[in-house]
Design a protein around this motif. Structure first.
Motif, PDB file in Angstrom:
ATOM      1  N   THR A  37       0.847  -1.192   0.000  1.00 53.67           N
ATOM      2  CA  THR A  37       0.000   0.000   0.000  1.00 53.67           C
ATOM      3  C   THR A  37       0.881   1.240   0.000  1.00 53.67           C
ATOM      4  O   THR A  37       2.041   1.202   0.401  1.00 53.67           O
ATOM      5  CB  THR A  37      -0.930   0.050   1.222  1.00 53.67           C
ATOM      6  OG1 THR A  37      -0.138   0.039   2.413  1.00 53.67           O
ATOM      7  CG2 THR A  37      -1.880  -1.123   1.254  1.00 53.67           C
ATOM      8  N   ASP A  38       0.312   2.348  -0.443  1.00 52.74           N
ATOM      9  CA  ASP A  38       1.040   3.613  -0.465  1.00 52.74           C
ATOM     10  C   ASP A  38       0.848   4.389   0.829  1.00 52.74           C
ATOM     11  O   ASP A  38       1.650   5.265   1.156  1.00 52.74           O
ATOM     12  CB  ASP A  38       0.568   4.477  -1.625  1.00 52.74           C
ATOM     13  CG  ASP A  38       0.875   3.828  -2.972  1.00 52.74           C
ATOM     14  OD1 ASP A  38       1.924   3.154  -3.077  1.00 52.74           O
ATOM     15  OD2 ASP A  38       0.058   3.978  -3.894  1.00 52.74           O
ATOM     16  N   CYS A  39      -0.229   4.100   1.546  1.00 56.54           N
ATOM     17  CA  CYS A  39      -0.563   4.821   2.779  1.00 56.54           C
ATOM     18  C   CYS A  39      -1.478   3.927   3.605  1.00 56.54           C
ATOM     19  O   CYS A  39      -2.268   3.155   3.060  1.00 56.54           O
ATOM     20  CB  CYS A  39      -1.268   6.124   2.423  1.00 56.54           C
ATOM     21  SG  CYS A  39      -1.787   7.099   3.842  1.00 56.54           S
ATOM     22  N   LEU A  40      -1.394   4.042   4.910  1.00 57.10           N
ATOM     23  CA  LEU A  40      -2.253   3.248   5.791  1.00 57.10           C
ATOM     24  C   LEU A  40      -3.177   4.193   6.551  1.00 57.10           C
ATOM     25  O   LEU A  40      -2.715   5.100   7.244  1.00 57.10           O
ATOM     26  CB  LEU A  40      -1.394   2.436   6.762  1.00 57.10           C
ATOM     27  CG  LEU A  40      -2.100   1.395   7.615  1.00 57.10           C
ATOM     28  CD1 LEU A  40      -2.892   0.429   6.754  1.00 57.10           C
ATOM     29  CD2 LEU A  40      -1.090   0.642   8.450  1.00 57.10           C
ATOM     30  N   ILE A  41      -4.472   3.997   6.379  1.00 54.62           N
ATOM     31  CA  ILE A  41      -5.486   4.803   7.055  1.00 54.62           C
ATOM     32  C   ILE A  41      -6.171   3.898   8.068  1.00 54.62           C
ATOM     33  O   ILE A  41      -6.617   2.807   7.734  1.00 54.62           O
ATOM     34  CB  ILE A  41      -6.519   5.364   6.063  1.00 54.62           C
ATOM     35  CG1 ILE A  41      -5.808   6.207   5.007  1.00 54.62           C
ATOM     36  CG2 ILE A  41      -7.578   6.168   6.797  1.00 54.62           C
ATOM     37  CD1 ILE A  41      -6.698   6.654   3.874  1.00 54.62           C
ATOM     38  N   ALA A  54       2.773   0.786   9.693  1.00 51.29           N
ATOM     39  CA  ALA A  54       3.146   1.820   8.734  1.00 51.29           C
ATOM     40  C   ALA A  54       4.612   2.222   8.906  1.00 51.29           C
ATOM     41  O   ALA A  54       5.336   2.390   7.913  1.00 51.29           O
ATOM     42  CB  ALA A  54       2.238   3.034   8.891  1.00 51.29           C
ATOM     43  N   GLU A  55       5.042   2.378  10.142  1.00 52.34           N
ATOM     44  CA  GLU A  55       6.439   2.746  10.387  1.00 52.34           C
ATOM     45  C   GLU A  55       7.381   1.638   9.909  1.00 52.34           C
ATOM     46  O   GLU A  55       8.429   1.921   9.321  1.00 52.34           O
ATOM     47  CB  GLU A  55       6.662   3.033  11.864  1.00 52.34           C
ATOM     48  CG  GLU A  55       6.045   4.337  12.317  1.00 52.34           C
ATOM     49  CD  GLU A  55       6.163   4.567  13.819  1.00 52.34           C
ATOM     50  OE1 GLU A  55       6.712   3.689  14.535  1.00 52.34           O
ATOM     51  OE2 GLU A  55       5.704   5.620  14.275  1.00 52.34           O
ATOM     52  N   ALA A  56       7.023   0.391  10.146  1.00 47.41           N
ATOM     53  CA  ALA A  56       7.874  -0.723   9.730  1.00 47.41           C
ATOM     54  C   ALA A  56       8.007  -0.791   8.214  1.00 47.41           C
ATOM     55  O   ALA A  56       9.042  -1.204   7.697  1.00 47.41           O
ATOM     56  CB  ALA A  56       7.307  -2.040  10.265  1.00 47.41           C
ATOM     57  N   GLN A  57       6.960  -0.363   7.504  1.00 47.76           N
ATOM     58  CA  GLN A  57       6.977  -0.399   6.036  1.00 47.76           C
ATOM     59  C   GLN A  57       7.360   0.949   5.433  1.00 47.76           C
ATOM     60  O   GLN A  57       7.366   1.092   4.214  1.00 47.76           O
ATOM     61  CB  GLN A  57       5.612  -0.850   5.523  1.00 47.76           C
ATOM     62  CG  GLN A  57       5.293  -2.258   5.973  1.00 47.76           C
ATOM     63  CD  GLN A  57       3.929  -2.685   5.518  1.00 47.76           C
ATOM     64  OE1 GLN A  57       3.652  -2.710   4.328  1.00 47.76           O
ATOM     65  NE2 GLN A  57       3.075  -3.022   6.462  1.00 47.76           N
ATOM     66  N   GLN A  58       7.607   1.924   6.282  1.00 50.36           N
ATOM     67  CA  GLN A  58       7.996   3.273   5.862  1.00 50.36           C
ATOM     68  C   GLN A  58       6.994   3.875   4.888  1.00 50.36           C
ATOM     69  O   GLN A  58       7.341   4.400   3.834  1.00 50.36           O
ATOM     70  CB  GLN A  58       9.399   3.266   5.270  1.00 50.36           C
ATOM     71  CG  GLN A  58      10.441   2.819   6.270  1.00 50.36           C
ATOM     72  CD  GLN A  58      11.841   2.786   5.690  1.00 50.36           C
ATOM     73  OE1 GLN A  58      12.033   2.685   4.492  1.00 50.36           O
ATOM     74  NE2 GLN A  58      12.819   2.881   6.580  1.00 50.36           N
ATOM     75  N   ILE A  59       5.710   3.784   5.280  1.00 49.05           N
ATOM     76  CA  ILE A  59       4.637   4.413   4.506  1.00 49.05           C
ATOM     77  C   ILE A  59       3.912   5.404   5.401  1.00 49.05           C
ATOM     78  O   ILE A  59       3.939   5.279   6.638  1.00 49.05           O
ATOM     79  CB  ILE A  59       3.655   3.364   3.927  1.00 49.05           C
ATOM     80  CG1 ILE A  59       3.030   2.511   5.048  1.00 49.05           C
ATOM     81  CG2 ILE A  59       4.332   2.494   2.885  1.00 49.05           C
ATOM     82  CD1 ILE A  59       1.960   1.550   4.576  1.00 49.05           C
TER      83      ILE A  59
END
Length: 92
Positions: A37-41, A54-59
């Protein structure tokens, strides 16, 4: 006693046990859903798990609520024990 006839503390304990039992599944679901994904909401209730993913995937991570989290004239506060609207003057 709550309207359901259950003790509030008993209900809270049951909720804690349910979260403890289901937390590993929740973490896995968030991790799987956030792949490619490009962003996590996320809803505020999942923010700790979602932000970590999100932090682990740098998104980028965006946290929000699906309902008003502050009292408004139109909606009763979600944590207020009375579920019916008492009108604009009372909802605030």
């Amino acid at each position: 006693m709550m309207a359901s006839g259950k003790n509030v503390l008993q209900t809270m304990r049951e909720g804690q046990h349910m979260m403890k039992d289901n937390l590993p599944l929740l973490v896995e679901d968030v991790w799987q859903a956030s792949q490619d994904t490009d962003c996590l909401i996320s809803h505020v209730g999942l923010s700790a798990v979602a932000q970590t993913a999100a932090e682990a995937q740098q998104i980028p991570f965006i946290c929000g609520t699906l309902q008003p989290f502050a009292p408004t004239r139109s909606f009763v506060h979600p944590l207020w024990p009375i579920r019916t609207s008492l009108g604009g003057s009372y909802n605030r």
